[in-house]
Motif scaffolding. Sequence first.
Motif, PDB file in Angstrom:
ATOM      1  N   ASN A   1     -40.239 -17.028  26.008  1.00 61.51           N
ATOM      2  CA  ASN A   1     -39.410 -16.130  25.200  1.00 61.51           C
ATOM      3  C   ASN A   1     -38.365 -15.442  26.084  1.00 61.51           C
ATOM      4  O   ASN A   1     -38.712 -14.867  27.114  1.00 61.51           O
ATOM      5  N   PRO A   2     -37.079 -15.475  25.688  1.00 57.43           N
ATOM      6  CA  PRO A   2     -36.020 -14.922  26.548  1.00 57.43           C
ATOM      7  C   PRO A   2     -36.086 -13.411  26.731  1.00 57.43           C
ATOM      8  O   PRO A   2     -35.500 -12.882  27.677  1.00 57.43           O
ATOM      9  N   CYS A   3     -36.787 -12.705  25.848  1.00 58.98           N
ATOM     10  CA  CYS A   3     -36.923 -11.255  26.006  1.00 58.98           C
ATOM     11  C   CYS A   3     -38.104 -10.878  26.896  1.00 58.98           C
ATOM     12  O   CYS A   3     -38.328  -9.696  27.162  1.00 58.98           O
ATOM     13  N   ILE A   4     -38.873 -11.868  27.322  1.00 56.19           N
ATOM     14  CA  ILE A   4     -40.057 -11.598  28.150  1.00 56.19           C
ATOM     15  C   ILE A   4     -39.951 -12.353  29.465  1.00 56.19           C
ATOM     16  O   ILE A   4     -39.803 -11.766  30.528  1.00 56.19           O
ATOM     17  N   GLY A   5     -40.031 -13.669  29.412  1.00 56.02           N
ATOM     18  CA  GLY A   5     -39.914 -14.479  30.613  1.00 56.02           C
ATOM     19  C   GLY A   5     -41.230 -14.608  31.358  1.00 56.02           C
ATOM     20  O   GLY A   5     -42.192 -13.881  31.098  1.00 56.02           O
ATOM     21  N   PRO A   6     -41.303 -15.521  32.306  1.00 56.67           N
ATOM     22  CA  PRO A   6     -42.567 -15.794  33.006  1.00 56.67           C
ATOM     23  C   PRO A   6     -43.079 -14.626  33.837  1.00 56.67           C
ATOM     24  O   PRO A   6     -44.288 -14.483  34.031  1.00 56.67           O
ATOM     25  N   ASP A   7     -42.191 -13.778  34.345  1.00 57.55           N
ATOM     26  CA  ASP A   7     -42.635 -12.665  35.188  1.00 57.55           C
ATOM     27  C   ASP A   7     -43.382 -11.589  34.403  1.00 57.55           C
ATOM     28  O   ASP A   7     -44.158 -10.824  34.980  1.00 57.55           O
ATOM     29  N   ARG A   8     -43.122 -11.503  33.103  1.00 51.23           N
ATOM     30  CA  ARG A   8     -43.758 -10.468  32.287  1.00 51.23           C
ATOM     31  C   ARG A   8     -44.780 -11.020  31.294  1.00 51.23           C
ATOM     32  O   ARG A   8     -45.409 -10.250  30.565  1.00 51.23           O
ATOM     33  N   ALA A   9     -44.920 -12.334  31.254  1.00 50.66           N
ATOM     34  CA  ALA A   9     -45.745 -12.956  30.221  1.00 50.66           C
ATOM     35  C   ALA A   9     -47.178 -12.459  30.230  1.00 50.66           C
ATOM     36  O   ALA A   9     -47.805 -12.327  29.174  1.00 50.66           O
ATOM     37  N   ASP A  10     -47.730 -12.178  31.407  1.00 49.77           N
ATOM     38  CA  ASP A  10     -49.130 -11.747  31.484  1.00 49.77           C
ATOM     39  C   ASP A  10     -49.291 -10.234  31.397  1.00 49.77           C
ATOM     40  O   ASP A  10     -50.410  -9.728  31.431  1.00 49.77           O
ATOM     41  N   LEU A  11     -48.174  -9.503  31.299  1.00 49.41           N
ATOM     42  CA  LEU A  11     -48.245  -8.043  31.271  1.00 49.41           C
ATOM     43  C   LEU A  11     -47.835  -7.436  29.930  1.00 49.41           C
ATOM     44  O   LEU A  11     -48.231  -6.314  29.611  1.00 49.41           O
ATOM     45  N   VAL A  12     -47.043  -8.179  29.158  1.00 54.48           N
ATOM     46  CA  VAL A  12     -46.480  -7.574  27.950  1.00 54.48           C
ATOM     47  C   VAL A  12     -47.558  -7.236  26.923  1.00 54.48           C
ATOM     48  O   VAL A  12     -47.449  -6.236  26.205  1.00 54.48           O
ATOM     49  N   MET A  13     -48.632  -8.027  26.857  1.00 53.00           N
ATOM     50  CA  MET A  13     -49.689  -7.715  25.900  1.00 53.00           C
ATOM     51  C   MET A  13     -50.453  -6.454  26.313  1.00 53.00           C
ATOM     52  O   MET A  13     -50.906  -5.685  25.459  1.00 53.00           O
ATOM     53  N   ALA A  14     -50.596  -6.248  27.626  1.00 53.49           N
ATOM     54  CA  ALA A  14     -51.228  -5.007  28.087  1.00 53.49           C
ATOM     55  C   ALA A  14     -50.379  -3.816  27.678  1.00 53.49           C
ATOM     56  O   ALA A  14     -50.900  -2.774  27.251  1.00 53.49           O
ATOM     57  N   GLY A  15     -49.058  -3.941  27.787  1.00 51.42           N
ATOM     58  CA  GLY A  15     -48.173  -2.860  27.357  1.00 51.42           C
ATOM     59  C   GLY A  15     -48.268  -2.595  25.867  1.00 51.42           C
ATOM     60  O   GLY A  15     -48.281  -1.441  25.427  1.00 51.42           O
ATOM     61  N   ALA A  16     -48.348  -3.669  25.076  1.00 50.79           N
ATOM     62  CA  ALA A  16     -48.495  -3.506  23.634  1.00 50.79           C
ATOM     63  C   ALA A  16     -49.817  -2.825  23.291  1.00 50.79           C
ATOM     64  O   ALA A  16     -49.886  -1.979  22.392  1.00 50.79           O
ATOM     65  N   ALA A  17     -50.876  -3.162  24.022  1.00 51.30           N
ATOM     66  CA  ALA A  17     -52.190  -2.552  23.781  1.00 51.30           C
ATOM     67  C   ALA A  17     -52.180  -1.069  24.121  1.00 51.30           C
ATOM     68  O   ALA A  17     -52.790  -0.248  23.416  1.00 51.30           O
ATOM     69  N   ILE A  18     -51.500  -0.703  25.203  1.00 49.20           N
ATOM     70  CA  ILE A  18     -51.394   0.708  25.572  1.00 49.20           C
ATOM     71  C   ILE A  18     -50.671   1.484  24.478  1.00 49.20           C
ATOM     72  O   ILE A  18     -51.114   2.564  24.056  1.00 49.20           O
ATOM     73  N   LEU A  19     -49.558   0.948  24.009  1.00 48.96           N
ATOM     74  CA  LEU A  19     -48.819   1.619  22.944  1.00 48.96           C
ATOM     75  C   LEU A  19     -49.658   1.737  21.678  1.00 48.96           C
ATOM     76  O   LEU A  19     -49.668   2.785  21.021  1.00 48.96           O
ATOM     77  N   GLU A  20     -50.378   0.680  21.329  1.00 49.77           N
ATOM     78  CA  GLU A  20     -51.195   0.718  20.115  1.00 49.77           C
ATOM     79  C   GLU A  20     -52.306   1.756  20.225  1.00 49.77           C
ATOM     80  O   GLU A  20     -52.599   2.479  19.255  1.00 49.77           O
ATOM     81  N   ALA A  21     -52.922   1.879  21.396  1.00 46.77           N
ATOM     82  CA  ALA A  21     -53.962   2.895  21.585  1.00 46.77           C
ATOM     83  C   ALA A  21     -53.392   4.296  21.409  1.00 46.77           C
ATOM     84  O   ALA A  21     -54.022   5.163  20.786  1.00 46.77           O
ATOM     85  N   VAL A  22     -52.193   4.526  21.933  1.00 43.93           N
ATOM     86  CA  VAL A  22     -51.544   5.835  21.785  1.00 43.93           C
ATOM     87  C   VAL A  22     -51.230   6.104  20.316  1.00 43.93           C
ATOM     88  O   VAL A  22     -51.450   7.212  19.803  1.00 43.93           O
ATOM     89  N   GLN A  23     -50.746   5.100  19.614  1.00 44.01           N
ATOM     90  CA  GLN A  23     -50.403   5.287  18.200  1.00 44.01           C
ATOM     91  C   GLN A  23     -51.634   5.537  17.334  1.00 44.01           C
ATOM     92  O   GLN A  23     -51.561   6.258  16.340  1.00 44.01           O
ATOM     93  N   ARG A  24     -52.756   4.946  17.696  1.00 47.26           N
ATOM     94  CA  ARG A  24     -53.982   5.211  16.936  1.00 47.26           C
ATOM     95  C   ARG A  24     -54.476   6.638  17.182  1.00 47.26           C
ATOM     96  O   ARG A  24     -54.996   7.284  16.269  1.00 47.26           O
ATOM     97  N   ALA A  25     -54.309   7.115  18.420  1.00 46.41           N
ATOM     98  CA  ALA A  25     -54.761   8.469  18.741  1.00 46.41           C
ATOM     99  C   ALA A  25     -53.804   9.527  18.210  1.00 46.41           C
ATOM    100  O   ALA A  25     -54.234  10.615  17.801  1.00 46.41           O
TER     101      ALA A  25
END
Length: 353
Positions: A293-317
Amino acid sequence: MPEIDGAPAERDGRSPRPGDAATAPQLYGALDLGTNNCRLLIARPTRDGFRVVDSFSRIVRLGEGVSRTGRLTDDAMDRAYEALAICAERVAKKNLPSERIAAVATQACRAAENGPEFIERVRVGTGLKLRIITPDEEARLSVEGCRNLLDSRSQAVLVVDVGGGSTELSWLMSTERGFETVGWMSAPVGVVTLAEGHPETPVDPLVWYESMVAHMSRAIEAAPVNGAVKALFDEGRAHLVGTSGAITSLAGIHLKLPRYQRDRVDGLWMTRNDCETAARLLLDLGPEGRARNPCIGPDRADLVMAGAAILEAVQRAWPCERVRVADRGLREGLLLERMRSNRRRRRRSRGRR
């Protein structure tokens, strides 16, 4: 988010006006060495803030393995040093004096036993004088960098700065003097540490994702704010500001961008459902799809889901319908602070004449 190394930037800390370059020609620099990235901005002051004239960003993964060993690895330090040497060259070409450069290091150097040793190596080898800042200063600078994205109609705002090794959360309430911080915390969970602690599994991606959300949820259980602030979120009178590459990547996925475009992402309003939908789309892509995906790329591919999970945890709290995406933060806060400091110094100097 992907950046073109060294490309001249036309982005603002505040809105520029005609004639700004002529009235405020001095340049300033801000360097942020984080757990995952090394980023440099060089900017010119304007009447409302600043205009960036040059930028550099490189993923260095300085904090790789620190959560397990407590030390920076040789490879990680070499990657970071190489990027910092490039930053030093950029600064030298602009003839920036030390009083107009703010250079800081964050969680990786804070947590690593050999962090100060690496900072000294950088000073000797490049001339850059990095300062390891505390979590509270990191949170404060991130708020300052995002301040003009706060909606004055809201009664409360939560600024979430997702880093590689930690996440800074700052709660602000509206007062007669504007938004003031009423509580903050630094959760020892960032995209690098979370991804390292929860390797992706193809067996059940949703279970893997929820395990990361649960990890972050536990880390922010003891938020240091009172019930009055929570009530404003429950009543729909608050919004969230998210600043990090992971969150801007979510925005790019939400907008279906063919490539990352800062002018479309910075300041974008997303709903909570928009964020969750983008996270599910990323999850469905799998690691190979995210890397392409051009908005992510190989350097971020393994980290972007962790970032999404952090945001989701904050939004639930701290549930709120509106999330504002910030492609700005600590570096911009550093620039604004340094510019204000130098203006005060000049005024004092003129007053003594």
